[in-house]
Scaffold this active site. Structure first.
Site, PDB file in Angstrom:
ATOM      1  N   ALA D  15       0.882  -1.245   0.130  1.00  0.00           N
ATOM      2  CA  ALA D  15      -0.091   0.010  -0.250  1.00  0.00           C
ATOM      3  C   ALA D  15       0.906   1.275   0.177  1.00  0.00           C
ATOM      4  CB  ALA D  15      -1.002  -0.035   1.381  1.00  0.00           C
ATOM      5  N   GLY D  16       1.893   1.158  -0.977  1.00  0.00           N
ATOM      6  CA  GLY D  16       2.804   2.473  -1.122  1.00  0.00           C
ATOM      7  C   GLY D  16       2.270   3.232  -2.347  1.00  0.00           C
ATOM      8  N   PHE D 119      16.414  19.301 -10.954  1.00  0.00           N
ATOM      9  CA  PHE D 119      16.684  18.176 -10.442  1.00  0.00           C
ATOM     10  C   PHE D 119      17.993  17.476 -11.212  1.00  0.00           C
ATOM     11  CE2 PHE D 119      15.288  14.571  -7.384  1.00  0.00           C
ATOM     12  CZ  PHE D 119      14.832  15.655  -6.298  1.00  0.00           C
ATOM     13  N   ASP D 221      10.043  -8.028  -0.577  1.00  0.00           N
ATOM     14  CA  ASP D 221       8.981  -9.417  -0.243  1.00  0.00           C
ATOM     15  C   ASP D 221       8.534  -9.907  -1.528  1.00  0.00           C
ATOM     16  OD1 ASP D 221       9.588  -9.123   2.629  1.00  0.00           O
ATOM     17  OD2 ASP D 221       7.902  -7.573   2.860  1.00  0.00           O
ATOM     18  N   GLN D 240      20.813   1.767  -7.129  1.00  0.00           N
ATOM     19  CA  GLN D 240      21.511   3.165  -6.952  1.00  0.00           C
ATOM     20  C   GLN D 240      21.814   3.640  -5.772  1.00  0.00           C
ATOM     21  OE1 GLN D 240      18.201   6.829  -7.605  1.00  0.00           O
ATOM     22  NE2 GLN D 240      19.747   6.800  -9.256  1.00  0.00           N
ATOM     23  N   HIS D 242      22.722   6.675  -3.573  1.00  0.00           N
ATOM     24  CA  HIS D 242      22.247   8.180  -3.711  1.00  0.00           C
ATOM     25  C   HIS D 242      23.541   9.082  -3.086  1.00  0.00           C
ATOM     26  CE1 HIS D 242      20.191  11.952  -2.959  1.00  0.00           C
ATOM     27  NE2 HIS D 242      19.285  11.535  -3.576  1.00  0.00           N
ATOM     28  N   LEU D 252      18.010  10.151   4.133  1.00  0.00           N
ATOM     29  CA  LEU D 252      18.108  10.756   2.715  1.00  0.00           C
ATOM     30  C   LEU D 252      18.268  12.181   2.844  1.00  0.00           C
ATOM     31  CD1 LEU D 252      18.117  10.491  -0.551  1.00  0.00           C
ATOM     32  CD2 LEU D 252      15.899  10.686  -0.134  1.00  0.00           C
ATOM     33  N   GLU D 255      17.871  15.227  -3.492  1.00  0.00           N
ATOM     34  CA  GLU D 255      18.793  15.896  -4.420  1.00  0.00           C
ATOM     35  C   GLU D 255      18.309  17.323  -4.683  1.00  0.00           C
ATOM     36  OE1 GLU D 255      19.642  13.081  -7.856  1.00  0.00           O
ATOM     37  OE2 GLU D 255      18.714  14.296  -9.022  1.00  0.00           O
ATOM     38  N   ARG D 286      23.055  10.628 -10.750  1.00  0.00           N
ATOM     39  CA  ARG D 286      23.246  10.176  -9.177  1.00  0.00           C
ATOM     40  C   ARG D 286      24.344   9.188  -9.581  1.00  0.00           C
ATOM     41  NH1 ARG D 286      17.152   9.219  -6.682  1.00  0.00           N
ATOM     42  NH2 ARG D 286      16.955  11.617  -6.343  1.00  0.00           N
ATOM     43  N   HIS D 354      20.060   3.356  -2.303  1.00  0.00           N
ATOM     44  CA  HIS D 354      18.766   4.052  -2.226  1.00  0.00           C
ATOM     45  C   HIS D 354      17.672   3.364  -2.935  1.00  0.00           C
ATOM     46  CE1 HIS D 354      16.452   7.251  -2.300  1.00  0.00           C
ATOM     47  NE2 HIS D 354      16.430   7.844  -3.410  1.00  0.00           N
ATOM     48  N   ARG D 399      18.286   5.288 -12.348  1.00  0.00           N
ATOM     49  CA  ARG D 399      17.387   6.023 -12.142  1.00  0.00           C
ATOM     50  C   ARG D 399      17.487   7.464 -12.344  1.00  0.00           C
ATOM     51  NH1 ARG D 399      14.091   8.396  -8.484  1.00  0.00           N
ATOM     52  NH2 ARG D 399      14.891   7.139  -6.782  1.00  0.00           N
TER      53      ARG D 399
END
Lengths: 119, 124, 232, 587
Positions: D15-16, D119, D221, D240, D242, D252, D255, D286, D354, D399
């Site tokens: 549920a993100g 960014f 998972d 990645q 970061h 974190l 950026e 990155r 990251h 990414r």
């Protein structure tokens, strides 16, 4: 059940009105209290005649009756909140609430009687 | 909520912030004032009823225990007044942030102590 | 350093008890309480607590530490006076150890209709909102639903079901203040009963313990002013 | 053991941001959808995202989704699938408007539009200077987004199963995926969630490393479950790092700080990125910045404390007002975790694990793809993956910042649309027998019945240490061969580890053990894949193969649970624009 707001015998059954009444009555009570304190300070030491004369004025009569009413309402809203916070058994709570309403009525008429006599 | 038997609600393990103490004292002073309404009405009744009644009240004031009780009533009134004023100011949006409310809470307590002393001087 | 932790496992214990643990913590350490709990858990697997982001933004690890509700992950051990006493969030049903039940907390949140409502026609691009209008919801959108505030609010202790509590009310105000929301009148009307909002006594416990330094107490006052302005 | 069965059209695991985007779409389509999450939805790791969401809205300057596509392809070091990248960048603006309409509290420009910041790796007109393309809600964009999505799911009355941990996929004799078995953490109840479609939105697995910006719950998972069900993962060597995590704890620092004008300095006070990326400087992508920092460490130009190297991120010159309005969360984090106030002092930072570019291979509808014996793509019917757990693949080998939230939104929605359509076209519900369900519970049974064995915590620490040391920013065959051996040994030791806590109610130790099973799977395939890819591309930086090798390695690497490796071609066929051919990547 969470979703059912109830009034539980609050003064106006409306939170906003109760809240506003609480605040306005507080201001009246505060002013009255300060008027009395200042009067007592000016006329210190106080004697019977000065005190009686104070209450003989019509404005003081009106002011006192309004204040008395405010006291009754202010006290009811305040005490009602306290009771609904701490006393959970319904019948006990209602019993105590009725008792307090009764005493407030008595205080009111008692107060009116005291003031009436002073005109 | 019956499926869980316990809650952690032990006042001795909870730290009460200054603002909470100011608030609970406001409530306690309010209850106290409510309870002594009949006493105050009685004083008013007797003191304004006749010169004799007035002297009776005056003599009561000389009784150390009763005069102490009257002092307590006046302290409660002062406290309830100051704390109530603080609440009204916050209601209209003054001093709502944490720092101001801590300062105003402290101020309520300090003012009450000062007025308690002044009232004591006046009474005795 | 000594940690005294509230323990209760309904399968094994009749009632909750406090258990002491010793954890080696260097005096100049900047360790957070959560890291100590994770160390303890490596020694005693049975200790249950929630944790996720470990940086104070997910709201999992609210607990009562030395008498105040806080997040374990943002509370530095060096800021606390030992022994460190850790108990579950106040007045919430304990499932096990430091894990409490959030059912009622989320019901109160849902009660304020915590989502944007706008009945106007949907534009092709974004709805415009000036930076000044947007600034009105600063500090209202940052709640992480950790329940530290509501669990520390005496008004919620006495009326947990009728009083919405500071967290839910902060969210209510967030949508009232959003210039894009068109349901303000309805939202205010839904809160006018004597309990939902008005049970707040401005005790400010919520604001004192909020780990995000938000001010639910001011939000509640804001709701009441909005109502008063609107007139009843 | 009693096993309840719950039946839905669609189950979403996680549920993100991705899971709730898809569930919102599905619930609004009137489907019977359930979301299983091992934590309350707003605790998901999306909440930690800071900087923003890339979309060529053109609110700050003229912009074009094709420029965004170019940047993304280049950022991916040409390993990204160009049809997916095209789809994502083209749909980005519409997606921003959609979430804005449902309440996303974006920061605003003076004329009331969505505010956008600069960014890393984002440019105008195919590489001409910085683009301001990242839509942000100050520096708490992930939090704002996750809560907005949750709120709208509350409105849509999505059926959440909170604190339900999914154990494994259930497949029937015909190899159809019929759902998952899951355990309710609070009660220990075990249930089979039977559905026509299973959508994985289980997030990353950053916890395979010792130092990570990831939440404690990021344990891969979904990847573990997919691998055990015989499905490969793709490009899992692409991790990645970061450039700016707080040393030690790994928190974190977005950026966006560099997007606002912050920059990195070494111990000599030098702005060293000018040497590594003369044009983009601190806003290079990155992998480039992280490698530059690591090189500074090797040259002895780093600061050092408690055995950890770091450089400093300077932003005091931005002024108090900019920091408080655009970076308030960073200021708070720096004060709490690094004990500096960035208004006055620079923040210590170091490259930190990251994001997992790789994952379960999918097409742009989110449908999971496996590879047949004859090396052909095969769609796994009724099974989707979205968000970080998927490799669609828009990120390829690296990414770009602010493309992850975009990825989960765009493909969360596209999977939702595709799945809803499939259900409407009478996708059948497959059932599973009791044996098939029990087969999916084997590892839970294993943990529940092993009486004596090693402490799983020891194994986790050893695994994280090995991954950090042997499969970090720089990779070399010699160390990786050792590393693979160590991971293989740890993997077999884990099969004999034991739990001391066997209780049913809120047994978090058992959940940690089940999570470690998944982490170990991911660590294992990562180690195999890292060793296999003999080139340097994006985040995968081999000291023994320092150059990119398009002739042999411009292809996706798929790894199965048994260590078997297969390859897939990179999609170079966007539908509306000409493909971007690989060129030398400089910033």
């Amino acid at each position: 059940m969470v979703n059912k707001p109830t009034s539980d015998m609050s003064l106006t059954a409306n939170g906003l009105r109760d809240w506003l009444i609480q605040r306005f009555s507080a201001i009246i009570l505060a002013i009255y209290f300060l008027v009395i304190v200042i009067f007592l300070l000016i006329h210190s030491p106080i004697n019977f005649i000065t005190l009686k004369n104070l209450f003989a004025h019509l404005w003081m009569q009106v002011f006192s009756i309004i204040t008395l009413l405010c006291l009754i309402f202010h006290a009811w809203v305040g005490i009602w909140t306290v009771i609904t916070d701490y006393i959970k058994p319904v019948f006990l709570r209602i019993f105590i609430q009725l008792l307090i309403i009764l005493s407030l009525f008595i205080y009111f008429f008692w107060g009116i009687e005291v003031l009436w006599r002073l005109i | 909520m019956n499926q869980y038997k316990f809650k952690n609600l032990n006042f001795f393990t909870i730290k009460f912030p200054l603002t909470a103490i100011v608030s609970i004292l406001h409530r306690l002073s309010g209850i106290f004032i409510f309870l002594i309404i009949p006493f105050v009405l009685w004083i008013l009744d007797v003191a304004t009823g006749s010169p004799e009644g007035f002297s009776r009240i005056q003599s009561i004031m000389l009784n150390p225990i009763l005069s102490f009780f009257i002092w307590l009533i006046l302290i409660s009134l002062w406290y309830h007044l100051f704390a109530g004023l603080r609440h009204i100011l916050m209601d209209i949006g003054l001093g709502e942030d944490l720092t101001s409310s801590r300062i105003s809470g402290m101020l309520v307590i300090v003012l009450t102590i000062i007025f308690a002393i002044l009232t004591g001087i006046w009474l005795w | 350093m000594r940690f005294s932790i509230y323990r209760y496992n309904p399968e094994a214990d009749k009632k909750p008890y406090m258990k002491d643990y010793e954890v080696d913590i260097p005096s100049d350490s900047d360790m957070m309480v959560l890291e100590a709990l994770l160390k303890i858990k490596e020694k005693d697997e049975t200790l249950a607590f929630r944790a996720s982001c470990r940086e104070g933004v997910c709201g999992s690890d609210g607990m009562n530490i030395n008498g105040l509700n806080r997040l374990a992950c943002t509370t530095a051990i060096s800021s606390l006076k030992p022994p460190i006493v850790i108990r579950p969030l106040v007045n919430m049903p304990v499932i096990r150890d430091l894990v409490v039940d959030f059912t009622l907390f989320f019901k109160q949140y849902e009660r304020v209709q915590p989502y944007l409502q706008n009945n106007d026609e949907t534009p092709q691009t974004e709805r415009l909102q000036s930076p000044q209008e947007r600034a009105k919801i600063d500090g209202l959108i940052d709640c992480i639903l950790c329940a530290c505030c509501t669990s520390f609010c005496p008004s919620s202790w006495w009326n947990p079901e009728k009083f919405i509590g500071p967290a839910g009310l902060l969210w209510a105000y967030r949508f009232i203040q959003d210039s894009r929301d068109t349901a303000t009148d309805e939202r205010l009307a839904n809160l006018e009963d004597p309990f939902s909002v008005f049970r707040c006594r401005t005790i400010m416990n919520c604001t004192v313990v909020c780990p995000k330094n938000l001010n639910p107490s001011a939000a509640i006052a804001g709701i009441r002013r909005k109502m008063a302005e609107k007139g009843s | 053991m009693k096993i309840n069965t719950y039946t839905f059209d669609i189950i979403v695991i996680g549920a993100g941001g991705a899971g709730m985007t898809t569930s919102l779409y599905l619930a609004n389509s009137g489907l019977n959808v359930a979301v299983l999450s091992k934590v309350y939805p707003m605790r998901s790791h999306t909440v930690s995202a800071q900087g923003g969401i890339a979309a060529a809205l053109g609110n700050m300057h003229e912009d074009d989704w094709r420029w965004h596509m170019y940047d993304t392809v280049k950022g991916s070091d040409y390993l990204g699938d160009q049809d997916s990248i095209e789809y994502m960048c083209q749909n980005a603006p519409e997606m921003m408007y959609e979430i804005e309409h449902i309440g996303m509290p974006f920061s605003r420009t003076e004329n009331g539009k969505i505010w956008q910041r600069a960014f890393g790796g984002q440019t105008i007109n195919y590489g001409q200077g910085y683009a301001h393309r990242t839509c942000a809600a100050a520096d708490r964009t992930g939090h704002a987004l996750l809560h907005t999505l949750y709120q709208n799911n509350v409105k849509a009355k999505t059926h959440f199963f909170n604190e339900w941990f999914s154990i494994d996929l259930v497949r029937n004799a015909k190899k159809n995926i019929t759902g998952v078995v899951a355990i309710h953490i609070a009660t220990g109840e075990i249930a089979f969630f039977n559905a026509k479609i299973t959508i994985f939105a289980t997030g990353g697995a950053g916890r395979i490393y010792e130092s990570t910006t990831n939440a404690l719950i990021n344990t891969g998972d979904g990847l573990g479950m997919a691998l055990r069900a015989g499905i490969p993962v793709q490009d899992i060597e692409m991790w990645q790092f970061h450039p700016t995590g707080i040393p030690g704890i790994g928190i974190l620092i977005t950026e966006g700080v560099r997007g606002e004008g912050g920059y990195l300095v070494n111990k000599n006070g030098e702005r060293f990125m000018e040497r590594y990326a003369p044009h983009a400087k601190d806003l290079a992508s990155r992998d480039v910045v992280s490698r530059a920092i690591a090189k500074e460490f090797r040259a002895g130009n780093g600061f050092k404390k408690d055995g950890i190297d770091y450089v400093k991120l300077k932003l005091d010159h931005l002024g108090e007002e900019v920091i408080n309005s655009h970076l308030p969360g960073i200021r708070e984090l720096a004060k709490t975790f690094a004990h500096v106030d960035p208004i006055k002092d620079p923040i210590p930072v170091t490259p930190t694990c990251h994001y997992m570019m790789g994952g379960i291979p999918t097409n742009k509808h989110g449908q999971v793809i496996t590879i047949s014996e004859r090396e052909e793509d095969q769609i796994v019917e009724g099974f989707y993956a979205i968000g970080e757990c998927a490799s669609v693949s828009v990120h390829g080998a690296n990414r770009l910042g602010s493309n992850s939230l975009l990825d989960l939104l765009v493909f969360g929605r596209s999977a939702g649309m595709h799945a809803a359509d499939a259900i409407k076209h009478d996708l059948p519900l497959h059932h599973s027998s009791e044996e098939e369900i029990k087969a999916a519970l084997i590892r839970l049974e294993r943990w529940n019945t092993t009486d004596k064995g090693e402490d799983y915590n020891e194994i986790r620490h050893a695994m994280q240490k090995t991954m950090q040391e042997d499969f970090g920013v720089f990779r070399t065959e010699k160390y990786m061969v050792e590393g693979v051996k160590k991971i293989e040994e740890l993997r077999s030791r884990l099969e004999h580890a034991a739990l001391t806590d066997r209780s049913q109610i809120f047994n978090t130790a058992r959940i940690q053990a089940l999570e470690l099973d998944n982490l170990m799977e991911v660590a294992y395939v990562t180690s195999i894949a890292c060793l296999a890819r003999q080139e340097s591309r994006g985040a995968h930086s081999r000291e023994d193969y320092p150059d990119r090798d398009d002739k042999n390695w411009l292809k996706h690497l798929l790894c199965f649970a048994n260590g078997k490796i297969k390859y897939r071609a990179v999609n170079m066929k966007p539908t509306t624009v000409k493909p971007f051919e690989p060129t030398k990547r400089v910033y």
